[in-house]
Scaffold this active site. Structure first.
Site, PDB file in Angstrom:
ATOM      1  N   HIS A 490     -37.728  20.512   4.010  1.00  0.00           N
ATOM      2  CA  HIS A 490     -37.213  19.048   3.967  1.00  0.00           C
ATOM      3  C   HIS A 490     -38.258  17.989   3.327  1.00  0.00           C
ATOM      4  O   HIS A 490     -37.981  17.346   2.295  1.00  0.00           O
ATOM      5  CB  HIS A 490     -37.094  18.627   5.391  1.00  0.00           C
ATOM      6  N   GLU A 491     -39.548  17.848   3.533  1.00  0.00           N
ATOM      7  CA  GLU A 491     -40.455  17.133   3.136  1.00  0.00           C
ATOM      8  C   GLU A 491     -40.602  17.522   1.510  1.00  0.00           C
ATOM      9  O   GLU A 491     -40.704  16.691   0.585  1.00  0.00           O
ATOM     10  CB  GLU A 491     -41.787  17.156   3.558  1.00  0.00           C
ATOM     11  N   HIS A 494     -37.900  15.904  -0.541  1.00  0.00           N
ATOM     12  CA  HIS A 494     -38.105  14.534  -0.967  1.00  0.00           C
ATOM     13  C   HIS A 494     -39.177  14.486  -2.015  1.00  0.00           C
ATOM     14  O   HIS A 494     -39.337  13.616  -2.956  1.00  0.00           O
ATOM     15  CB  HIS A 494     -39.113  13.998   0.210  1.00  0.00           C
ATOM     16  N   HIS A 497     -37.626  15.109  -5.351  1.00  0.00           N
ATOM     17  CA  HIS A 497     -36.909  13.686  -5.743  1.00  0.00           C
ATOM     18  C   HIS A 497     -37.725  13.040  -6.451  1.00  0.00           C
ATOM     19  O   HIS A 497     -37.455  12.069  -7.208  1.00  0.00           O
ATOM     20  CB  HIS A 497     -36.298  13.178  -4.323  1.00  0.00           C
TER      21      HIS A 497
END
Ligand code: ZN
Length: 697
Positions: A490-491, A494, A497
């Site tokens: 998940h991190e 980010h 991104h």
């Protein structure tokens, strides 16, 4: 005019009397490091305050230069110039706030308390600058004739909107009140956060009788013994009200009374009527937010916040939450029945309590899927999982991660990587800071110490992933639960991104998107972590190197939908509680009454607590998620829908991956977000794949 002279004089005075110290202050020079990474080792506590102060003054001078420009306002001399200013302030803020959340101490906490309201006032000073706003408005009003690119047009619109939303169009009286409110809110949220951290650190469940450890896995006992040692209770065992320490205890400990004691300490954080109590802070914050919303011409805080999101209205948010609340709660009630039956079968003569949930659901899970977290963990060493995440990024986006041991670090146990594209060109720097410690806030997050941009020379992004993974075991390996594997991915989502960003302007770059979009690229990445085909590539036993057995893998996959009633219900309860606080327009008498009534009205069952109770709901009272906790679900709708083409065409389908990179991971906020989504997917997101994914259909 007088003001400007005054500021100018004070800066000159400041520069001349402290010149020598400033020469030593890393924030006040060009960083002389590889990739101009902040020289963490050279940064000392005494460098922050002068850099903040000088940075703010420098920033105001730059703004004055824009407003006193004799040339007519243009896109270049006003909007683009705003992107260019505030460099010193950015440098110090990015480092300070990154470390405040990941590696804090009392001095940093104190500085945060005093500097936060000043930064907030400084920000308002700029956003409420009438001359500046007049120039922006003038450019905005002639935008149709400026032949701007799509991204330039977006920058202009977003800049104009941020001034409007900050109150630039308000009368002087209202504007002054708004400034006061913003400063108070900023201090209150820092206080809220510090209270939660104090309450978390302040409680220890100390066990001195070995028999009371029954049921706990060896590894958890060892960690608890180390925790005890670090707290000065050598020879005993300590458990804390943090997710990482508490969940294993709640899951495995046979001591029902101790489980209850630890869980109570967790859910009572900020609600102990002591000096770290958060109830009055909540009351004050909610009242101030309502007042602010009304100043800005909205009915309540939620309306004001949602006006600037993809969702747009409270009706749409409530609609989405209700759509999933009902099937989630119905499933949760069936889960309760199943556990209650088990309690009776075991001869227990009590009703399942909220603190019992993990213990009995684990028993059911074991009987149904016959595996424990402890069986799974040896296959998920942090090192292997990270390598697996890198591998997924490489296959999808043709980027590689090369470890660099020579880059600046603020601790020895963090790692740094140079990120390269297919042409071997460096596109960014990626740091991981994974280990749990008391100086770190709870949870996991991504931080940019520098955002990508190209308008003023090529700025490489510097991205941090911060998590709270278990300390290394006696073999020097940190072993993750499957949930933590998902967190890492998940991190990392980010992180990508931020790293893959290809924006011209920094304020449209990477993760600087709306809150109900920002979790989409991160949750999207979790999909690959759940695919057996992908897991197999990195899940190797940390001692033997043996690949995870298919049988165990199939059980993990099947268990994905297990406990979905509970997980949906505790999350949606928190999201609806957030909306209840921020659509409320009347004065709150009692924080706990308000919370209880709101949750009762929804029909929440006593066996489940909201994922966050108000007094430690940092997302909405200390972070930026007020009226925005729903966003995780909103983005999950997008993410489930966006993963469908990979399911249909292949997990690394080239054409789909290229589109995903172009319209999601690289595009930042350079165009309307729904438009970008449709460019990727061909249509707006559909909720069905999510309902199916959770097994609630
Ligand atoms: Zn996230």
């Amino acid at each position: 005019m007088n003001n400007k002279i005054l500021i100018l004089t004070s800066v000159i005075f400041f520069l001349s009397c402290t010149n020598e110290e400033n020469n030593m202050n890393p924030f006040l020079q060009e960083y002389d490091t590889p990739f101009k990474i902040p020289p963490f080792e050279d940064i000392k506590m005494q460098h922050y305050k002068p850099a903040f102060e000088l940075g703010m003054e420098e920033n105001l001078l730059e703004i004055n230069k824009i407003t006193s420009n004799q040339e007519k306002p243009s896109f270049e001399n006003t909007i683009v110039e705003l992107e260019r200013v505030g460099k010193t302030l950015d440098k110090v803020s990015n480092v300070f706030f990154n470390l405040l959340s990941s590696n804090t101490n009392e001095d940093m906490d104190d500085l945060a308390m005093t500097i936060s309201p000043r930064l907030s006032a400084h920000g308002d000073n700029i956003l409420l600058n009438k001359e500046l706003f007049e120039r922006i408005k003038s450019v905005y009003s002639k935008r149709a004739s400026l032949s701007l690119s799509v991204e330039q047009n977006r920058l202009l619109e977003e800049t104009y909107k941020s001034f409007i939303r900050s109150g630039a169009n308000l009368s002087d009286n209202k504007m002054n009140r708004l400034t006061e409110i913003n400063q108070s809110l900023s201090s209150l949220s820092v206080q809220f956060d510090q209270n939660v951290l104090k309450e978390t650190n302040g409680f220890s469940l100390i066990i001195d009788n070995e028999e009371q450890l029954s049921g706990l896995p060896e590894e958890e006992i060892r960690l608890a013994s180390e925790l005890a040692k670090s707290e000065g209770h050598e020879g005993k065992w300590v458990f804390k009200p943090t997710r990482v320490s508490m969940y294993p205890f709640l899951t495995y400990s046979d001591q029902r009374d101790l489980r209850e004691k630890l869980y109570d300490s967790y859910i009572k954080r900020g609600d102990n009527s002591n000096e770290s109590d958060n109830k009055n802070i909540i009351k004050e914050m909610v009242a101030l937010r309502t007042e602010k919303a009304k100043l800005m011409g909205f009915e309540n805080h939620a309306d004001f916040v949602l006006d600037n999101t993809m969702a747009k209205t409270t009706e749409r948010v409530d609609g989405l939450l209700q759509k999933i609340w009902k099937p989630g709660l119905a499933r949760a009630k069936r889960e309760v029945e199943e556990m209650q039956k088990l309690i009776q079968e075991e001869g227990g003569n009590f009703k399942l309590a909220s603190s019992d949930w993990w213990y009995y659901s684990e028993k059911i899970r074991q009987s149904k899927y016959n595996f424990t977290e402890e069986e799974v963990k040896p296959y998920f060493s942090e090192e292997n999982v990270l390598a697996g995440a890198f591998d997924v990024a490489e296959k999808l986006f043709e980027v590689s991660f090369i470890e660099r041991k020579d880059l600046p670090k603020y601790r020895d146990d963090i790692r740094s990587f140079e990120v390269k594209d297919a042409d071997e060109k460096t596109i960014g720097i990626f740091y991981t800071d994974y280990t749990l410690r008391p100086s770190k806030g709870g949870g996991a997050w991504m931080n940019s110490v520098r955002s990508q941009s190209t308008f003023d020379g090529n700025q490489l992004p510097i991205v941090f992933n911060v998590c709270n993974f278990p300390p290394k075991n006696k073999e020097g390996v940190s072993l993750l639960s499957f949930e933590q594997v998902e967190t890492l991915f998940h991190e990392f989502g980010h992180g990508l991104h931020g790293l893959l960003s290809q924006a011209t302007y920094p304020s449209l770059s990477g993760t600087r998107v709306t809150r109900d979009y920002v979790e989409f690229p991160s949750q999207m990445m979790e999909n690959w972590a759940r695919e057996p085909e992908v897991i197999k590539t990195f899940a190797k036993h940390y001692k033997t190197g043996e690949a995870i057995p298919d049988e165990l893998l199939n059980k993990i996959a099947a268990a994905g939908k297990f406990n979905a009633g509970f997980e949906t219900t505790e999350y949606v309860a928190a999201a609806l509680l957030d909306m209840a606080w921020h659509t409320n327009e009347t004065e709150i008498q009692d924080v706990n009454d308000f919370e209880d009534t709101s949750l009762e009205e929804l029909g929440l069952i006593p066996e489940i607590e909201s994922r966050y109770r108000s007094t430690y709901f940092g997302h909405i009272f200390a972070g930026g998620y007020s009226s925005g906790y729903y966003s995780y679900l909103w983005t999950e709708v997008m993410e489930a829908d966006a993963f469908e083409p990979f399911r249909e065409k292949g997990l690394f389908h080239k054409e789909t991956a290229d589109k995903l990179k172009k319209f999601v991971y690289s595009s930042g906020n350079t165009d309307d977000l729904m438009t970008q989504y449709v460019r990727y997917r061909g249509s707006e997101p559909n909720i069905e794949p999510l309902i199916k994914k959770r097994g609630l259909d």
